[in-house]
Design a protein around this motif. Structure first.
Motif, PDB file in Angstrom:
ATOM      1  N   THR A  32     -88.001  -7.349  78.840  1.00  0.00           N
ATOM      2  CA  THR A  32     -89.372  -6.817  78.863  1.00  0.00           C
ATOM      3  C   THR A  32     -89.665  -5.966  77.649  1.00  0.00           C
ATOM      4  OG1 THR A  32     -89.339  -6.822  81.291  1.00  0.00           O
ATOM      5  CG2 THR A  32     -91.031  -5.474  80.207  1.00  0.00           C
ATOM      6  N   TYR A  33     -88.754  -5.043  77.333  1.00  0.00           N
ATOM      7  CA  TYR A  33     -89.007  -4.143  76.211  1.00  0.00           C
ATOM      8  C   TYR A  33     -88.975  -4.880  74.870  1.00  0.00           C
ATOM      9  CZ  TYR A  33     -88.723  -0.145  79.389  1.00  0.00           C
ATOM     10  OH  TYR A  33     -88.961   0.770  80.385  1.00  0.00           O
ATOM     11  N   LYS A  34     -88.233  -5.975  74.829  1.00  0.00           N
ATOM     12  CA  LYS A  34     -88.207  -6.767  73.597  1.00  0.00           C
ATOM     13  C   LYS A  34     -89.588  -7.340  73.305  1.00  0.00           C
ATOM     14  CE  LYS A  34     -85.671 -10.534  71.326  1.00  0.00           C
ATOM     15  NZ  LYS A  34     -84.602 -11.555  71.462  1.00  0.00           N
ATOM     16  N   THR A  35     -90.348  -7.690  74.358  1.00  0.00           N
ATOM     17  CA  THR A  35     -91.688  -8.247  74.139  1.00  0.00           C
ATOM     18  C   THR A  35     -92.645  -7.197  73.576  1.00  0.00           C
ATOM     19  OG1 THR A  35     -92.490  -7.742  76.390  1.00  0.00           O
ATOM     20  CG2 THR A  35     -91.363  -9.853  76.055  1.00  0.00           C
ATOM     21  N   PHE A  36     -92.283  -5.931  73.686  1.00  0.00           N
ATOM     22  CA  PHE A  36     -93.089  -4.849  73.109  1.00  0.00           C
ATOM     23  C   PHE A  36     -92.562  -4.431  71.735  1.00  0.00           C
ATOM     24  CE2 PHE A  36     -94.533  -4.611  77.439  1.00  0.00           C
ATOM     25  CZ  PHE A  36     -95.800  -4.055  77.377  1.00  0.00           C
ATOM     26  N   GLY A  37     -91.550  -5.131  71.231  1.00  0.00           N
ATOM     27  CA  GLY A  37     -91.055  -4.858  69.883  1.00  0.00           C
ATOM     28  C   GLY A  37     -89.949  -3.839  69.780  1.00  0.00           C
ATOM     29  N   PHE A  38     -89.296  -3.492  70.900  1.00  0.00           N
ATOM     30  CA  PHE A  38     -88.223  -2.497  70.855  1.00  0.00           C
ATOM     31  C   PHE A  38     -86.896  -3.153  70.471  1.00  0.00           C
ATOM     32  CE2 PHE A  38     -91.419  -0.422  73.418  1.00  0.00           C
ATOM     33  CZ  PHE A  38     -91.372   0.882  72.967  1.00  0.00           C
ATOM     34  N   ASN A  39     -86.090  -2.416  69.698  1.00  0.00           N
ATOM     35  CA  ASN A  39     -84.782  -2.883  69.226  1.00  0.00           C
ATOM     36  C   ASN A  39     -83.663  -2.100  69.905  1.00  0.00           C
ATOM     37  OD1 ASN A  39     -85.719  -4.660  66.904  1.00  0.00           O
ATOM     38  ND2 ASN A  39     -86.653  -2.715  66.329  1.00  0.00           N
ATOM     39  N   SER A  40     -82.646  -2.810  70.372  1.00  0.00           N
ATOM     40  CA  SER A  40     -81.521  -2.142  71.027  1.00  0.00           C
ATOM     41  C   SER A  40     -80.671  -1.372  70.022  1.00  0.00           C
ATOM     42  CB  SER A  40     -80.635  -3.169  71.740  1.00  0.00           C
ATOM     43  OG  SER A  40     -81.310  -3.732  72.837  1.00  0.00           O
ATOM     44  N   VAL A  41     -80.284  -0.150  70.393  1.00  0.00           N
ATOM     45  CA  VAL A  41     -79.378   0.662  69.583  1.00  0.00           C
ATOM     46  C   VAL A  41     -78.317   1.255  70.510  1.00  0.00           C
ATOM     47  CG1 VAL A  41     -81.215   1.248  67.950  1.00  0.00           C
ATOM     48  CG2 VAL A  41     -80.694   2.826  69.824  1.00  0.00           C
ATOM     49  N   GLU A  42     -77.288   1.819  69.914  1.00  0.00           N
ATOM     50  CA  GLU A  42     -76.241   2.458  70.701  1.00  0.00           C
ATOM     51  C   GLU A  42     -75.720   3.670  69.954  1.00  0.00           C
ATOM     52  OE1 GLU A  42     -71.846   1.299  72.465  1.00  0.00           O
ATOM     53  OE2 GLU A  42     -73.458  -0.182  72.584  1.00  0.00           O
ATOM     54  N   THR A  43     -75.459   4.737  70.690  1.00  0.00           N
ATOM     55  CA  THR A  43     -74.888   5.958  70.108  1.00  0.00           C
ATOM     56  C   THR A  43     -73.618   6.321  70.872  1.00  0.00           C
ATOM     57  OG1 THR A  43     -76.223   7.385  71.556  1.00  0.00           O
ATOM     58  CG2 THR A  43     -77.155   6.828  69.392  1.00  0.00           C
ATOM     59  N   PRO A  44     -72.725   7.107  70.264  1.00  0.00           N
ATOM     60  CA  PRO A  44     -71.492   7.497  70.959  1.00  0.00           C
ATOM     61  C   PRO A  44     -71.778   8.358  72.181  1.00  0.00           C
ATOM     62  CG  PRO A  44     -71.330   7.902  68.593  1.00  0.00           C
ATOM     63  CD  PRO A  44     -72.756   7.602  68.872  1.00  0.00           C
ATOM     64  N   CYS A  45     -70.894   8.289  73.164  1.00  0.00           N
ATOM     65  CA  CYS A  45     -71.071   9.122  74.357  1.00  0.00           C
ATOM     66  C   CYS A  45     -70.680  10.576  74.077  1.00  0.00           C
ATOM     67  CB  CYS A  45     -70.272   8.568  75.524  1.00  0.00           C
ATOM     68  SG  CYS A  45     -68.493   8.527  75.276  1.00  0.00           S
TER      69      CYS A  45
END
Length: 420
Positions: A32-45
């Motif tokens: 769903t969020y991809k259809t709004f143009g959002f990109n997945s990211v990840e940060t350390p815990c």
């Protein structure tokens, strides 16, 4: 010392039924969020303790799981204060890590940057229904976008997701930190007292108007200021007319742009939303994080009896890393609470593939077993979900247990029968 089989307090084991829903929701979130143009990211815990203790996280900074220095850096006998022992901590949210991430990688990212981040966070909180010490958070943020397009897109994306999960008749409560401050200033409170006043105001839904009045008086604030302040909440309505009333009453204490922007956000979302929900202006909405600088919002659901997500604009946090303020706005859904509500309504994952169980008689000859494995391979290649199990003596109970896991079809294989 005996081993303990139960998880640590505030943590939980996740069984397959819940895991199936969690996996589905995670997939739907990304889709769903991809259809709004959002990109997945990840940060350390793990984050630097200085970042977690930057006075941006409100009460959460009291709930940090702190990490001792390691090896030669850990000098217990020389330590005089906590900072001598601790150099990191488990993140308590995803916003502080994202701000550090953006400040470190901005040159390699587009502008504006639309980020989707999912991951576990940790808070040494008191566990209760829908609240754990380790829990999954799901955030979407738009960075370097100064206009209210960010707020509109965040609300539309989040509510679209909730609509796809069959949530209806929920409420998005919305306010602005600038309105909170203007109301306090108009009433006669000093700026140094705002945080205390807002902490008390945030209890309005629990203790009511009279309870807030009593606590403000108890704190030593002038009765005239308290009366003037609470009179605003007594008269305001939870709609666009309420925003107009606040603006007309506060006059020069509130910039026209603030009230106009809030109206535009509400009108724009109402006109283009795809889910069944309502937007409500709520001047008592505070949001606990001190890093918010503009519009703030929260998701309320009657079936939970509280908030299942929230967010807002935080234009000053990234500047604490870079020395230059960067516009930022984010919205977080309460992933664990959403999953809990789905489990409580016995939610069925839609369009899932049929699950078939192959029950194989014990001591099946190897040549026939190879045929069974080949048959399962063919079925799996066509998209079916096949679980091969050895047939138990109590076959009826075995099937009942597998039916609880969603298996709808059973194929039995016996040594004295041919495998088709």
């Amino acid at each position: 010392m005996a081993m303990k089989k139960k998880p640590v307090t505030g943590m939980k084991d996740i069984l397959p039924k819940e895991m199936e829903i969690r996996d589905y929701v995670i997939g739907l979130i990304k889709e769903t969020y991809k259809t709004f143009g959002f990109n997945s990211v990840e940060t350390p815990c793990v984050e630097h303790i200085e970042n977690l203790n930057s006075k941006q996280g409100g009460e959460n900074e009291k709930l940090i799981f702190k990490i001792l220095k390691r090896g030669e850096k850990l000098k217990l006998d020389e330590a005089k204060e906590e900072i001598d022992l601790v150099d990191g901590g488990l993140r308590y949210d995803l916003t502080v890590p994202l701000s550090r991430y953006y400040s470190n990688n901005a040159n390699d990212l587009p502008s504006p940057f639309k980020a989707l981040q999912m991951g576990n966070v940790w808070r040494a909180d008191r566990p209760q229904r829908g609240r754990y010490r380790q829990f999954m958070q799901c955030d979407i943020d738009i960075l370097d976008e100064p206009t209210i397009l960010a707020e509109i897109e965040l609300i539309l994306a989040t509510t679209t997701l909730l609509g796809k999960l069959d949530f209806k008749n929920f409420t998005i409560r919305i306010n602005d930190r600038k309105i909170l401050k203007a109301m306090a200033a108009y009433s006669g409170f000093a700026e140094v007292d705002y945080d205390t006043v807002f902490i008390i105001l945030d209890k309005m839904d629990k203790i009511g108007l009279d309870g807030v009045r009593e606590e403000l008086i108890k704190e030593g604030y002038a009765e005239e200021a308290v009366a003037k302040y609470l009179d605003l909440f007594d008269k305001v309505t939870n709609d666009i007319e309420g925003i107009t009333f606040i603006k007309d009453t506060l006059g020069d204490f509130l910039d026209d742009e603030v009230s106009n922007n809030l109206k535009t956000i509400i009108e724009s979302v109402d006109a283009t939303k795809s889910a069944d929900f309502k937007l409500s202006f709520d001047p008592t909405l505070v949001r606990g994080m001190s890093y918010y600088t503009g519009p703030i919002f929260e998701i309320s659901m009657d079936e939970f009896g509280g908030s299942v997500g929230g967010g807002g604009r935080y234009d000053e946090m990234i500047g604490k890393f870079t020395g230059k303020d960067t516009c930022a706005c984010g919205f977080s859904i309460g992933f664990e609470r959403i999953v809990m509500l789905l489990l409580e309504r016995d939610y069925k994952v839609p369009t899932k593939k049929a699950k078939t169980a192959y029950l194989v008689e014990k001591n099946m000859p190897s040549d026939k077993m190879l045929k069974i494995l080949a048959k399962a391979k063919t079925e799996r290649e066509s998209g079916a979900q096949i679980n091969i199990s050895i047939m138990k003596k109590n076959k009826k109970f075995q099937k009942e247990q597998m039916m609880l896991e969603g298996y709808e079809e059973f194929v039995e294989f016996f040594k004295d029968k041919e495998i088709e």
